[in-house]
Design an enzyme around this catalytic site. Structure first.
Site, PDB file in Angstrom:
ATOM      1  N   ASP A 107       8.445 -25.214   6.189  1.00 19.37           N
ATOM      2  CA  ASP A 107       7.587 -24.893   5.038  1.00 19.37           C
ATOM      3  C   ASP A 107       6.362 -24.109   5.506  1.00 19.37           C
ATOM      4  OD1 ASP A 107       9.327 -26.423   3.567  1.00 19.37           O
ATOM      5  OD2 ASP A 107       8.083 -28.226   3.672  1.00 19.37           O
TER       6      ASP A 107
HETATM    7  N1  URA Z   1      10.892 -31.291   6.193  1.00 17.11           N
HETATM    8  C1  URA Z   1       9.968 -30.812   5.341  1.00 17.11           C
HETATM    9  O1  URA Z   1       9.646 -31.443   4.332  1.00 17.11           O
HETATM   10  N2  URA Z   1       9.395 -29.616   5.612  1.00 17.11           N
HETATM   11  C2  URA Z   1       9.669 -28.895   6.725  1.00 17.11           C
HETATM   12  O2  URA Z   1       9.079 -27.833   6.936  1.00 17.11           O
HETATM   13  C3  URA Z   1      10.637 -29.419   7.601  1.00 17.11           C
HETATM   14  C4  URA Z   1      11.238 -30.606   7.316  1.00 17.11           C
END
Ligand code: URA
Length: 232
Positions: A107
């Site tokens: 993310d």
């Molecule tokens: N899980 C998440 O919620 N976000 C990420 O970036 C990676 C794993």
């Protein structure tokens, strides 16, 4: 990359120039094959034997890099989604075909280890659920987690909203005040955030520490190192 490939296609795939420009470069005497001037760019050659402007070709066997992703960059190629992680790479790598892509996504606000490659078969192997590549994340929560979450995460029964299959068993270690470590064998969309949300917690920080055998340790934020795909 195959050992013998048309020279104009090779230069275009490695991000140097279009196939038409390759012809012009050969005409200008800028390309050598095994030390001999290339006159016909439709000839096949081994990329390791080609020299362009006195330099061997860049990464003829593919790009494999481990990046320590800073917060604020997206993994999408779409520039309308914001500045992306590819902006940290040399521009010529971005002209390659196949494109350089991340192995799965982190993310925008997640930091840590992100693998980037132009080897599409490697990407598919790494993200395929049948290969069970282990990823370890450090997580900070809005409040201290209850010990009962350890069994919940390990149960393989957490069904996230809009998913048809439950999450695979995940490892949870409670480290200290609001801090924990989560180990996943898969990568559903926002998986860690959604797993904690299912139990009333919010993730306030998320950092990927390892991917298979690779660790982010020793890589400065925003920097990358090369890795050997066989070592993952
Ligand atoms: N899980 C998440 O919620 N976000 C990420 O970036 C990676 C794993």
């Amino acid at each position: 990359m195959a050992s013998q490939i048309r020279i104009d296609r090779m230069l275009s795939n490695l991000g140097y120039c279009t196939r038409k420009e390759a012809k012009a470069r050969a005409r200008d005497g800028r390309i050598l094959n095994k030390g001999i001037l290339v006159t016909d760019v439709s000839a096949h050659a081994d990329p390791h034997d080609i020299v362009m402007d006195d330099e061997p070709l860049d990464h003829p066997d593919g790009i494999y890099i481990a990046l320590n992703k800073p917060a604020g960059l997206v993994c999408s190629h779409e520039t309308r989604d914001g500045t992306n992680v590819y902006s940290l790479l040399p521009w010529q790598w971005l002209m390659r075909n196949p494109k350089v892509s991340s192995v799965g996504r982190l993310d925008k606000d997640t930091t840590g280890l992100l693998l980037i490659t132009d080897d599409t078969a490697f990407v598919h192997r790494m993200i395929s659920p049948i290969h069970h590549v282990k990823k370890v994340y450090l997580v900070e929560l809005d409040k201290h987690p209850d010990d009962s979450l350890i069994a919940q995460f390990a149960s393989g029964t957490i069904l996230l909203e809009k998913e048809t299959k439950p999450c695979k068993p995940a490892g949870l270690k409670i480290l200290g005040n609001r801090q924990c470590e989560v180990t996943l064998l898969e990568g559903k969309y926002h998986q860690i955030k959604r797993m904690f949300e299912a139990f009333g917690y919010s993730v306030t920080k998320l950092h990927r520490q390892t991917f298979g055998n690779l660790s982010v340790d020793g890589i400065l934020e925003g920097q990358y190192v090369e890795f050997d795909p066989k070592s993952v």
